[in-house]
Design a protein around this motif. Sequence first.
Motif, PDB file in Angstrom:
ATOM      1  N   ARG A   2       0.853  -1.190   0.000  1.00  0.00           N
ATOM      2  CA  ARG A   2       0.000   0.000   0.000  1.00  0.00           C
ATOM      3  C   ARG A   2       0.887   1.238   0.000  1.00  0.00           C
ATOM      4  NH1 ARG A   2      -5.368   0.501   3.596  1.00  0.00           N
ATOM      5  NH2 ARG A   2      -6.081  -0.730   1.792  1.00  0.00           N
ATOM      6  N   HIS A 291      -9.084   4.397 -10.905  1.00  0.00           N
ATOM      7  CA  HIS A 291      -9.138   2.932 -10.967  1.00  0.00           C
ATOM      8  C   HIS A 291     -10.563   2.460 -10.659  1.00  0.00           C
ATOM      9  CE1 HIS A 291      -8.246  -1.294 -10.070  1.00  0.00           C
ATOM     10  NE2 HIS A 291      -7.097  -1.120 -10.692  1.00  0.00           N
ATOM     11  N   ALA A 293     -11.647   0.048  -9.047  1.00  0.00           N
ATOM     12  CA  ALA A 293     -11.824  -0.458  -7.694  1.00  0.00           C
ATOM     13  C   ALA A 293     -11.475   0.573  -6.625  1.00  0.00           C
ATOM     14  CB  ALA A 293     -10.974  -1.720  -7.489  1.00  0.00           C
ATOM     15  N   ALA A 324      -0.610  -3.709 -11.757  1.00  0.00           N
ATOM     16  CA  ALA A 324      -0.659  -4.514 -10.532  1.00  0.00           C
ATOM     17  C   ALA A 324      -1.582  -3.917  -9.474  1.00  0.00           C
ATOM     18  CB  ALA A 324       0.753  -4.660  -9.960  1.00  0.00           C
ATOM     19  N   CYS A 325      -2.209  -2.766  -9.789  1.00  0.00           N
ATOM     20  CA  CYS A 325      -3.054  -2.086  -8.813  1.00  0.00           C
ATOM     21  C   CYS A 325      -4.367  -2.835  -8.621  1.00  0.00           C
ATOM     22  CB  CYS A 325      -3.329  -0.660  -9.266  1.00  0.00           C
ATOM     23  SG  CYS A 325      -4.317   0.313  -8.102  1.00  0.00           S
ATOM     24  N   THR A 326      -4.756  -3.030  -7.379  1.00  0.00           N
ATOM     25  CA  THR A 326      -6.006  -3.725  -7.068  1.00  0.00           C
ATOM     26  C   THR A 326      -7.078  -2.784  -6.518  1.00  0.00           C
ATOM     27  OG1 THR A 326      -5.205  -4.264  -4.844  1.00  0.00           O
ATOM     28  CG2 THR A 326      -4.777  -5.873  -6.598  1.00  0.00           C
ATOM     29  N   GLY A 327      -6.749  -1.513  -6.361  1.00  0.00           N
ATOM     30  CA  GLY A 327      -7.716  -0.551  -5.846  1.00  0.00           C
ATOM     31  C   GLY A 327      -7.040   0.513  -4.999  1.00  0.00           C
ATOM     32  N   ASP A 366      -3.429   0.390  -3.553  1.00  0.00           N
ATOM     33  CA  ASP A 366      -3.009  -0.971  -3.247  1.00  0.00           C
ATOM     34  C   ASP A 366      -2.461  -1.633  -4.499  1.00  0.00           C
ATOM     35  OD1 ASP A 366      -3.765  -0.895  -0.541  1.00  0.00           O
ATOM     36  OD2 ASP A 366      -5.851  -1.330  -1.058  1.00  0.00           O
ATOM     37  N   SER A 368      -0.326  -5.122  -5.990  1.00  0.00           N
ATOM     38  CA  SER A 368       0.137  -6.490  -5.750  1.00  0.00           C
ATOM     39  C   SER A 368       1.233  -6.811  -6.753  1.00  0.00           C
ATOM     40  CB  SER A 368      -1.021  -7.485  -5.922  1.00  0.00           C
ATOM     41  OG  SER A 368      -0.581  -8.818  -5.710  1.00  0.00           O
TER      42      SER A 368
END
Length: 369
Positions: A2, A291, A293, A324-327, A366, A368
């Motif tokens: 993060r 994004h 999310a 790679a961003c998830t939100g 965030d 990953s």
Amino acid sequence: MRIAAYNVENLFNRARALDPRNWAAGRPVLEAFESVTALLEEPVYTDEIQAAILRELQRLGLRNGDAARYARLRQNRGRLLRRSRNGVVHVVAGGRADWIGWVELTTDRCDELALANTARVLRDVRADLVGVVEAESRLALKRFADAGLSEDRRPIYPHVMVVDGNDERGIDVGVLSTAGYPLIAQRSHVDDVDDVGRVFSRDCAEYHFRTPSGATVALLINHFKSKGYGGKLASDAIRRRQAARVAAIYRDLTARGVGHVAVLGDLNDTPDSAPLAPLLTGTDLRDVSTHPAFDDDGRPGTYGSCTARNKLDYVLLSPPLWAACTGGGIARRGVWGGRNGRLWPIYDTMTAAVHAGSDHAAIFADVSL
């Protein structure tokens, strides 16, 4: 991982002129301070410059004495002024080389409960990498992190760095990182210039970290010129120069093979503004708030009332980080919401605006890897 950006509004001491409760008095003080600071750096004090120096010192309350409510004149070696008993004041220094001294803003200690709520925001966000805006020094940020952000007597953020920038009010940018993300390299851009002159009001602090998987992540942490005082055209032009220079630094990093780059901080303008265009539309960086999310809880802004026109804080991601961003999200419970503080849920420890952790919300992404 993060990544967060948070304008903490100073931690322990803050210039009195920056108190939003008395902005009508503070704004002209900041304008006079900025003007006289530039005048005092002139190599030769011509008659015109001397008159301007005396005019700005008068605005600061320093014409007849070295100390006033909002500012102080330091005359360490040599003299800038001669004050006669009949009230006449003369500039006696012929230029910058004739004396050693400066004008500085007086400060007040920040509210202790506000400091606790600043820490509470960072605890709730729990980012691995935090770009901190408006930290007065590395020692102040480290004391804050060691005392207010610890678990089992161990600091959550053992890696703390602030490099003094160009702002003489003690408003610098720095970084916090957890044990798994050691700081492995850093670079300051305080001396960067373009065809106009020095670019950054504070700095574009460049920090490189190693992730637990062995990857390298670079952060470019910024605090662009404020819109709060000074002429609009002039401040817009400064922010555009700063955006263009950050874009160039970013492109240089990616050209050298640094793929994981985030540009973050308080950019002091909205996403559709012309000053930020060189950075937001002139590069392949992506704003985490776009994004799918990303959760802004229905309010896109990060400052004050947190409307769209108050979107000032950013986490911009390079293509590999964006992929790679998830939100992400905005943490605004430490911001006093509107006149009565109830535009959104706030901490139960905040019963007045002075208790707010900051007038800015924290924004985070965030990723990953």
